[in-house]
Design an enzyme around this catalytic site. Structure first.
Site, PDB file in Angstrom:
ATOM      1  N   HIS A  39     -15.402 -26.045 -55.211  1.00  0.00           N
ATOM      2  CA  HIS A  39     -15.386 -27.634 -55.144  1.00  0.00           C
ATOM      3  C   HIS A  39     -13.678 -27.641 -55.308  1.00  0.00           C
ATOM      4  O   HIS A  39     -12.972 -26.888 -55.628  1.00  0.00           O
ATOM      5  CB  HIS A  39     -16.027 -28.018 -56.527  1.00  0.00           C
TER       6      HIS A  39
ATOM      7  N   HIS B 205      -6.583 -27.725 -54.707  1.00  0.00           N
ATOM      8  CA  HIS B 205      -6.856 -26.384 -54.393  1.00  0.00           C
ATOM      9  C   HIS B 205      -8.363 -26.286 -54.599  1.00  0.00           C
ATOM     10  O   HIS B 205      -9.187 -27.073 -55.190  1.00  0.00           O
ATOM     11  CB  HIS B 205      -6.024 -25.447 -55.214  1.00  0.00           C
TER      12      HIS B 205
END
Ligand code: 2AM
Length: 185
Positions: A134, A50
């Protein structure tokens, strides 16, 4: 990041907003990670990939309806500019190997700031650190940036954002909403 953590006797959930990863993209990322032949750290499970937008922390369950309502009121982005994860970095402080973006779309950064602002009346503090999109590939990573024969260049294709619970190593979704106005993007 919360100034309103659950009281001692109140049930709580550990919550965060994130962009989900499609199963197909997760498999591609996992294959690519496998080719890096890493010798340090714990791999993040493919189904848990995720891209965190905002970490809420431990939240009393009575707060949940207000969080869901505020998330549903957020205006989607007019256009979904490509988010390309093209940099492999080691983040020493969090001991993480991450894929991040050389150029994060400005509109996405503004949208995340809007998410933080929407959560702030509920007692969640705006993170003073710059938001850097990120995807964490490895945790407890204590090695240098690995060499890659094939440069990473993953086009993130999420069209929605999700409120996840972090529960014993799994991330069930509690709600999801459009990230971008699909008719126009
Ligand atoms: P990350 O791996 O994308 O950095 C669920 O726990 C997710 O919330 C983690 O995967 C992590 O995202 C993020 N997270 C956990 N603890 C955090 C903290 N103290 N501050 C910011 N983000 C955190």
């Amino acid at each position: 990041m919360s100034s309103n953590e659950a009281g001692p006797n109140e049930p709580f959930k550990r919550l965060f907003f994130a962009l989900p990863c499609t199963p197909q993209q997760g498999r591609a990322l996992s294959r690519w990670r496998g080719e890096l032949r890493l010798r340090s750290g714990r791999p993040v499970a493919t189904e848990n990939f995720h891209l965190t937008l905002m970490f809420l922390g431990s939240v009393g369950v009575t707060q949940l309806p207000a969080i869901l309502e505020a998330a549903a009121r957020l205006r989607p982005l007019e256009r979904l500019e490509p988010l390309v994860l093209d940099r492999l970095e080691v983040w020493r402080r969090s001991q993480a190997l991450v894929l991040t973006a050389e150029h994060a779309p400005a509109a996405l950064l503004r949208w995340v700031y809007g998410l933080q602002e929407a959560m702030s009346p509920l007692g969640f503090l705006v993170d003073p650190r710059e938001f850097r999109p990120h995807l964490t590939l490895m945790r407890d990573f204590r090695d240098g940036v690995p060499e890659t024969a094939q440069a990473p260049g993953f086009h993130w294709n999420a069209r929605e954002f999700v409120l996840y619970e972090s529960s014993r190593g799994r991330y069930p979704a509690l709600g999801q909403w459009p990230l971008a106005d699909i008719a126009r993007s």
